[in-house]
Motif scaffolding. Structure first.
Motif, PDB file in Angstrom:
ATOM      1  N   SER A   1       0.910  -1.428  -0.451  1.00 50.96           N
ATOM      2  CA  SER A   1       0.112   0.177  -0.010  1.00 50.96           C
ATOM      3  C   SER A   1       1.091   1.257   0.447  1.00 50.96           C
ATOM      4  O   SER A   1       1.107   2.179  -0.333  1.00 50.96           O
ATOM      5  CB  SER A   1      -1.335  -0.015   1.418  1.00 50.96           C
ATOM      6  N   ILE A   2       1.945   0.841   0.680  1.00 49.82           N
ATOM      7  CA  ILE A   2       3.123   2.112   0.894  1.00 49.82           C
ATOM      8  C   ILE A   2       3.319   2.640  -0.042  1.00 49.82           C
ATOM      9  O   ILE A   2       3.428   3.677  -1.181  1.00 49.82           O
ATOM     10  CB  ILE A   2       3.845   2.109   2.277  1.00 49.82           C
ATOM     11  N   LEU A   3       3.737   1.819  -1.172  1.00 48.67           N
ATOM     12  CA  LEU A   3       4.703   1.299  -2.402  1.00 48.67           C
ATOM     13  C   LEU A   3       3.725   2.082  -3.620  1.00 48.67           C
ATOM     14  O   LEU A   3       4.036   3.111  -4.183  1.00 48.67           O
ATOM     15  CB  LEU A   3       5.293   0.343  -3.219  1.00 48.67           C
ATOM     16  N   VAL A   4       2.383   1.606  -3.479  1.00 49.42           N
ATOM     17  CA  VAL A   4       1.624   2.335  -4.650  1.00 49.42           C
ATOM     18  C   VAL A   4       1.333   3.633  -4.367  1.00 49.42           C
ATOM     19  O   VAL A   4       1.473   3.869  -5.540  1.00 49.42           O
ATOM     20  CB  VAL A   4       0.212   1.169  -4.439  1.00 49.42           C
ATOM     21  N   ALA A   5       1.206   3.542  -3.124  1.00 45.18           N
ATOM     22  CA  ALA A   5       0.969   5.385  -2.937  1.00 45.18           C
ATOM     23  C   ALA A   5       2.512   6.551  -3.314  1.00 45.18           C
ATOM     24  O   ALA A   5       2.186   7.712  -3.752  1.00 45.18           O
ATOM     25  CB  ALA A   5       0.838   5.630  -1.120  1.00 45.18           C
ATOM     26  N   ILE A   6       2.847   5.512  -3.065  1.00 47.89           N
ATOM     27  CA  ILE A   6       4.409   7.368  -3.083  1.00 47.89           C
ATOM     28  C   ILE A   6       4.522   6.676  -4.416  1.00 47.89           C
ATOM     29  O   ILE A   6       4.511   7.713  -5.309  1.00 47.89           O
ATOM     30  CB  ILE A   6       5.396   5.657  -3.316  1.00 47.89           C
ATOM     31  N   MET A   7       4.169   5.780  -6.165  1.00 47.43           N
ATOM     32  CA  MET A   7       4.495   5.858  -6.862  1.00 47.43           C
ATOM     33  C   MET A   7       2.684   6.527  -7.397  1.00 47.43           C
ATOM     34  O   MET A   7       3.530   7.280  -7.966  1.00 47.43           O
ATOM     35  CB  MET A   7       3.659   4.099  -7.482  1.00 47.43           C
ATOM     36  N   GLU A   8       1.936   6.870  -7.058  1.00 45.60           N
ATOM     37  CA  GLU A   8       0.796   7.578  -7.216  1.00 45.60           C
ATOM     38  C   GLU A   8       1.318   8.594  -7.129  1.00 45.60           C
ATOM     39  O   GLU A   8       0.553  10.091  -7.728  1.00 45.60           O
ATOM     40  CB  GLU A   8      -0.386   6.638  -7.098  1.00 45.60           C
ATOM     41  N   THR A   9       1.858   9.132  -5.973  1.00 44.08           N
ATOM     42  CA  THR A   9       2.265  10.065  -5.572  1.00 44.08           C
ATOM     43  C   THR A   9       3.147  11.006  -6.717  1.00 44.08           C
ATOM     44  O   THR A   9       2.887  11.721  -6.994  1.00 44.08           O
ATOM     45  CB  THR A   9       2.298  10.825  -4.037  1.00 44.08           C
ATOM     46  N   LYS A  10       3.767  10.053  -7.330  1.00 45.11           N
ATOM     47  CA  LYS A  10       5.006  10.656  -8.369  1.00 45.11           C
ATOM     48  C   LYS A  10       3.774  10.379  -9.205  1.00 45.11           C
ATOM     49  O   LYS A  10       4.378  11.663 -10.143  1.00 45.11           O
ATOM     50  CB  LYS A  10       5.807   9.384  -8.532  1.00 45.11           C
ATOM     51  N   TYR A  11       3.199  10.302  -9.674  1.00 44.74           N
ATOM     52  CA  TYR A  11       2.756  10.048 -11.607  1.00 44.74           C
ATOM     53  C   TYR A  11       1.292  11.429 -11.095  1.00 44.74           C
ATOM     54  O   TYR A  11       1.257  12.861 -11.673  1.00 44.74           O
ATOM     55  CB  TYR A  11       1.082   9.193 -10.461  1.00 44.74           C
ATOM     56  N   VAL A  12       1.353  12.028  -9.816  1.00 39.33           N
ATOM     57  CA  VAL A  12       0.605  12.890  -9.482  1.00 39.33           C
ATOM     58  C   VAL A  12       1.654  14.323  -9.647  1.00 39.33           C
ATOM     59  O   VAL A  12       0.801  15.543 -10.248  1.00 39.33           O
ATOM     60  CB  VAL A  12      -0.638  13.085  -8.166  1.00 39.33           C
ATOM     61  N   ARG A  13       2.448  14.213  -9.093  1.00 38.88           N
ATOM     62  CA  ARG A  13       3.051  15.577  -8.764  1.00 38.88           C
ATOM     63  C   ARG A  13       4.114  15.751 -10.686  1.00 38.88           C
ATOM     64  O   ARG A  13       4.141  16.613 -10.555  1.00 38.88           O
ATOM     65  CB  ARG A  13       4.420  15.191  -8.244  1.00 38.88           C
ATOM     66  N   SER A  14       4.398  14.730 -11.087  1.00 36.88           N
ATOM     67  CA  SER A  14       5.000  14.803 -12.107  1.00 36.88           C
ATOM     68  C   SER A  14       3.781  14.481 -13.590  1.00 36.88           C
ATOM     69  O   SER A  14       4.042  15.196 -15.164  1.00 36.88           O
ATOM     70  CB  SER A  14       6.246  13.379 -12.964  1.00 36.88           C
TER      71      SER A  14
ATOM     72  N   PHE B   1      11.625  -0.876  -9.797  1.00 37.19           N
ATOM     73  CA  PHE B   1      12.680  -2.508  -9.045  1.00 37.19           C
ATOM     74  C   PHE B   1      13.261  -1.125  -7.854  1.00 37.19           C
ATOM     75  O   PHE B   1      14.197  -1.101  -6.604  1.00 37.19           O
ATOM     76  CB  PHE B   1      13.792  -2.392  -9.538  1.00 37.19           C
ATOM     77  N   ARG B   2      13.628   0.373  -8.594  1.00 36.38           N
ATOM     78  CA  ARG B   2      14.246   1.061  -8.381  1.00 36.38           C
ATOM     79  C   ARG B   2      13.554   1.354  -6.335  1.00 36.38           C
ATOM     80  O   ARG B   2      14.081   1.312  -5.250  1.00 36.38           O
ATOM     81  CB  ARG B   2      14.549   2.328  -8.792  1.00 36.38           C
ATOM     82  N   TYR B   3      12.292   1.848  -6.452  1.00 36.20           N
ATOM     83  CA  TYR B   3      11.794   2.165  -5.148  1.00 36.20           C
ATOM     84  C   TYR B   3      12.296   1.351  -4.284  1.00 36.20           C
ATOM     85  O   TYR B   3      11.979   0.887  -3.012  1.00 36.20           O
ATOM     86  CB  TYR B   3      10.111   2.194  -5.455  1.00 36.20           C
TER      87      TYR B   3
ATOM     88  N   ARG C   1      20.380  -0.262  -8.382  1.00 36.45           N
ATOM     89  CA  ARG C   1      19.420  -0.871  -8.611  1.00 36.45           C
ATOM     90  C   ARG C   1      19.148   0.772  -9.991  1.00 36.45           C
ATOM     91  O   ARG C   1      18.274   0.544 -10.760  1.00 36.45           O
ATOM     92  CB  ARG C   1      18.895   0.929  -7.512  1.00 36.45           C
ATOM     93  N   LYS C   2      20.415   1.531 -10.504  1.00 37.91           N
ATOM     94  CA  LYS C   2      20.078   1.983 -11.430  1.00 37.91           C
ATOM     95  C   LYS C   2      20.080   1.482 -12.833  1.00 37.91           C
ATOM     96  O   LYS C   2      19.201   1.466 -13.769  1.00 37.91           O
ATOM     97  CB  LYS C   2      21.331   2.672 -11.399  1.00 37.91           C
ATOM     98  N   ASP C   3      20.988   0.225 -12.789  1.00 41.51           N
ATOM     99  CA  ASP C   3      20.844  -1.157 -14.012  1.00 41.51           C
ATOM    100  C   ASP C   3      20.554  -2.130 -13.627  1.00 41.51           C
ATOM    101  O   ASP C   3      21.385  -2.920 -13.462  1.00 41.51           O
ATOM    102  CB  ASP C   3      21.950  -0.117 -14.955  1.00 41.51           C
ATOM    103  N   PRO C   4      19.654  -2.920 -13.168  1.00 42.61           N
ATOM    104  CA  PRO C   4      20.069  -3.758 -12.310  1.00 42.61           C
ATOM    105  C   PRO C   4      19.299  -4.713 -13.732  1.00 42.61           C
ATOM    106  O   PRO C   4      20.591  -5.729 -13.154  1.00 42.61           O
ATOM    107  CB  PRO C   4      18.227  -3.986 -12.160  1.00 42.61           C
ATOM    108  N   GLN C   5      19.541  -4.390 -15.334  1.00 41.66           N
ATOM    109  CA  GLN C   5      19.712  -5.552 -15.698  1.00 41.66           C
ATOM    110  C   GLN C   5      20.903  -6.307 -16.079  1.00 41.66           C
ATOM    111  O   GLN C   5      21.842  -6.874 -16.515  1.00 41.66           O
ATOM    112  CB  GLN C   5      19.409  -5.419 -17.324  1.00 41.66           C
ATOM    113  N   ALA C   6      21.570  -5.440 -15.434  1.00 42.56           N
ATOM    114  CA  ALA C   6      23.953  -5.100 -15.831  1.00 42.56           C
ATOM    115  C   ALA C   6      23.986  -6.999 -15.373  1.00 42.56           C
ATOM    116  O   ALA C   6      25.402  -7.478 -14.819  1.00 42.56           O
ATOM    117  CB  ALA C   6      24.589  -4.299 -15.268  1.00 42.56           C
TER     118      ALA C   6
END
Lengths: 449, 345
Positions: free
Chosen positions: A29-42, A217-219, A343-348
């Protein structure tokens, strides 16, 4: 088997099952809230998709968590009526406060969040998921304060043949409750973070939606590192609190038989409760147990033999659950640090990407082991030092509890299968493709003809 | 005094639960009779969508408050009604998950599993709540130690079953009226007609059962003693009768929202009738009046009651305010676009 044993098994089955779903609710719930907040801001639609994708998994998980929670509240009355009558003055009020203060908020605003994507402004909509996240964590506090009263009863007087409330603040602010809350929610955040990292890694390995899953992944990596480290620190404090307040639990979880000063810790050990000794004891770290329990290397640690047999918790289960929990917790710190570095390039790091999906079940195991230790290690008491579990059970028939125990196993088993099947299915499927329609300005009430 | 206030609050919380969850339990029980295809089923699911979970929390709260304010009663009542309560809980579990899980796999077989869960999970609680409360009104065989001398079948006596049927029909009417309000936008006109006809038909059953129950209460319980001692209280059963007639009157006028409100008042006054008749008992014993659980022998300490009263007086109105906001915001009729909405059930 008697009513007592059946009721214990039933409560264990119901709580363990419930707690397969609670931690993800608390953390995701916290991660989703952070993601949605980022959406609202950006205004970046990518973050809205993230909130929706992880939100969908959250909802499947929440549905099972919420319905299995209801039975727990009622089981105190159905199966533990003598307990309920004896401590209801305190315990019941904590549960009632939880429902009125937190659970209403959580359930009501989750529904608004689900149905409100087009009916609320983006800000109001994001506020809903924050309310859900905060309410579920506040809810956890009240429940854990109630459990802390069972672990370390404070703020009560024995009057009228029962435990009555004496100091409400003492109960809800006691150190045990604060530590237990922090430990439980951090464990939940670690679980949620590894859940998100595991699923993201699975997709990144397949080059699906790379921007989407890199961001997710980064979050999660940040959350995993912060809380896995915090868990260890908090765990140390919790261990000292156990040593002080529940010495029998400490002795059982360490399988420590003889009272000695400067007690060592054996990195390899295996309890042999029948002969009151350990069948394996190897690689001792001198004074380590004394130090971990009391902060000095020469402190005296009371051994199990100095507790009357009827006051000792089951040693093997306490020992195993403790070791598994601590071992996994240590593993999580290393994995979280690794993930954080990448975290910046996990695929590496394909190795990490291949590993993480398999890690998802481990925090679940660690969480359940923590509860096993907390509850089994408290035995034979239902309220530590105050009421024995054997005196707490309802005067009901064996056939009743036997029937419902079978029903619990069947219904919960099927429900668990359905829930994990769906989580798996939607996790693999990945996010919905960006819809052109959803790019239209959201927020205005949709008018109906 | 404090105990009496809590008795009233206890009754009020159960009543709010019956009024709110009543319509979605009734609607779930009616779904097989009302919905002919998947779209109509989805209209039913989504008409309860934003509300059912918040409604069910009132049950948790009513249970929690029984625990907090009258732990003695909570202990004896819940352990005595063990089998009935467990059936109720399993039903509510299956029902609760069906909302979220039903639409998650695109297969008719999968969907029909959850449709059955919704039906059974709504039908059984409606019936069981009625059976349980009728038995509470009449008293159950508990001894002085709070030990129950009976089985699940002891509860299925004629009066208990009458209570069960009354609750079931009461909730079904409530649910049908709700569906009339929520359906018939640009889709589901047939469903709306069927719900109207169902409410009208079931109302007669509701009337008959209410009369039977009121009369049977005279013979099976001593609830009327309180009323005879204080005749002013007859206002409550009179209100029940008036609101029951009000449902019919409003249906005939096509005033569906008012009919639903009348139904809510009927449920509330019917339940209040029983609760007031119980006072000061919470769970009478049919073996020995002295073994009854009452507000004085089962209440929490004054300190707990005071603290909890503070919490309840602040939080319950707050909850009512935000839930009212939710009802207002989502009271619109279900349209095609609501079913097309990504997150819809």
């Amino acid at each position: 088997m008697d009513v007592l044993m059946l009721s214990r098994l039933q409560f264990a089955a119901a709580t363990f099952f419930h707690f397969l779903f609670v931690p993800l609710t608390l953390g995701l719930s916290i991660l989703v809230a952070i993601m949605e907040t980022k959406y609202v801001r950006s205004g970046d639609e990518e973050y809205k998709r993230m909130a929706k994708f992880w939100g969908k998994l959250f909802l499947i998980n929440f549905a099972v968590g919420v319905v299995t929670g209801i039975t727990l509240e009622f089981q105190f009355g159905t199966n533990w009526s003598r307990y309920s009558a004896y401590v209801g003055d305190i315990f019941g009020s904590l549960l009632a406060v939880e429902a009125t203060v937190a659970f209403f908020l959580e359930s009501t605003f989750l529904a608004v969040w689900v149905f409100g994507w087009k009916r609320l402004s983006p800000k109001a909509h994001a506020a809903c998921i924050w309310l859900v996240a905060i309410a579920s964590n506040v809810s956890a506090y009240w429940i854990l304060a109630a459990n802390s009263f069972m672990q370390n009863p404070v703020g009560y007087v024995i009057r009228n043949g029962r435990a009555e409330l004496d100091d409400f603040l003492a109960i809800i602010t006691q150190k045990w409750a604060v530590l237990e809350f922090l430990h439980t929610v951090s464990g939940a955040y670690v679980l949620a973070a590894f859940f998100v990292m595991g699923i993201s890694a699975w997709h990144l390995l397949r080059n699906n939606e790379t921007r989407f899953f890199k961001n997710s992944f980064r979050y999660a990596a940040v959350m995993a590192l912060i809380f896995s480290v915090f868990l260890a620190i908090n765990g140390d404090f919790s261990g000292k609190e156990v040593a002080e307040k529940q010495p029998a639990k400490l002795a059982a979880m360490e399988s420590h038989w003889d009272t000695v000063k400067g007690a060592p810790m054996y990195l390899l050990a295996w309890p042999d409760p029948e002969n009151e000794r350990n069948s394996i004891e190897a690689i001792p770290v001198p004074g380590a147990l004394s130090f971990l329990a009391f902060g000095t290397f020469d402190a005296e640690v009371k051994g199990l033999k100095d507790f009357p047999k009827e006051d000792r918790p089951p040693v093997l289960l306490s020992f195993i659950s403790f070791r598994v929990m601590v071992g996994l917790g240590t593993l999580f710190i290393f994995l979280a640090a690794w993930a954080w570095l990448k975290r910046k390039d996990p695929q590496a790091s394909p190795l990490l990407m291949r590993l993480l999906p398999w890690i998802i079940p481990l925090p679940y195991l660690a969480n359940e082991m923590g509860w096993t230790l907390a509850e089994v290690g408290r035995q034979p008491w239902i309220v530590y030092g105050l009421m024995r579990t054997a005196d707490a059970v309802s005067p009901i028939a064996v056939s009743q509890v036997g029937t419902t125990l079978v029903a619990f196993i069947l219904v919960y088993g099927l429900l668990g299968l359905a829930a994990f099947f769906l989580l798996f299915k939607y996790a693999r499927k990945g996010p919905e493709p960006l819809r052109v329609a959803s790019a239209a300005p959201a927020g205005k009430e949709v008018a109906h003809a | 005094m404090l105990e009496s206030i809590w008795f009233v609050l206890w009754g009020v919380l159960w009543i709010i639960y019956f009024v709110l969850d009543g319509f979605d339990l009734g609607l779930g029980a009616l779904m097989p009779a009302l919905a002919k295809n998947d779209q109509e089923k989805r209209i039913i699911y989504n008409s309860m969508g934003p509300f059912w979970d918040g409604n069910e929390v009132w049950l948790i709260t009513a249970g929690g408050v029984t625990f907090a304010a009258f732990p003695g009663t909570y202990a004896v009542m819940f352990s005595s009604l063990y089998s009935a309560l467990m059936l109720l809980l399993f039903a509510l579990i299956l029902r609760g998950v069906s909302f979220e899980l039903r639409g998650k796999v695109d297969s008719p077989a999968w969907k029909s599993i959850w449709d059955i869960c919704l039906f059974v999970g709504s039908f059984a609680p409606a019936l069981l709540l009625g059976v349980a409360f009728a038995n509470i009104f009449a008293g159950i065989p508990i001894d002085k130690d709070g030990v129950y001398h009976g089985t699940l079948f002891t509860l299925l006596n004629p009066y208990g079953l009458a209570g069960g049927l009354l609750f079931l029909v009461m909730f079904c009417v409530h649910g049908a009226l709700w569906l009339v309000i929520k359906s018939g936008g640009d889709i589901g006109q047939d469903l709306n007609q069927r719900a109207q006809a169902m409410a009208a038909k079931l109302w007669y059953a509701e009337l008959v059962l209410a009369v039977v129950f009121l009369i049977a209460t005279w013979f099976a319980t001593d609830l009327y003693n309180n009323y005879l001692a204080m005749p002013l209280m007859f206002v409550v059963p009179l209100l029940a009768v008036a609101s029951l007639l009000g449902i019919r009157f409003m249906m005939a006028k096509g005033a569906w929202v008012k009919a639903w409100v009348s139904s809510a008042v009927f449920i509330a006054s019917a339940a209040l009738f029983g609760v007031l008749g119980l006072y000061p008992r919470l769970l009478p014993s049919s073996l020995d009046p002295a073994a009854s659980m009452t507000i004085s022998n089962s209440a929490s300490s004054p300190l707990t009651l005071k603290i909890m009263l503070g919490v309840a007086l602040v939080m319950v109105p707050v909850v009512i305010i935000y839930q009212a906001w939710v009802y207002k915001h989502f009271s619109h009729k279900i349209h095609a676009e609501d079913l097309a909405y990504e997150e819809a059930y």
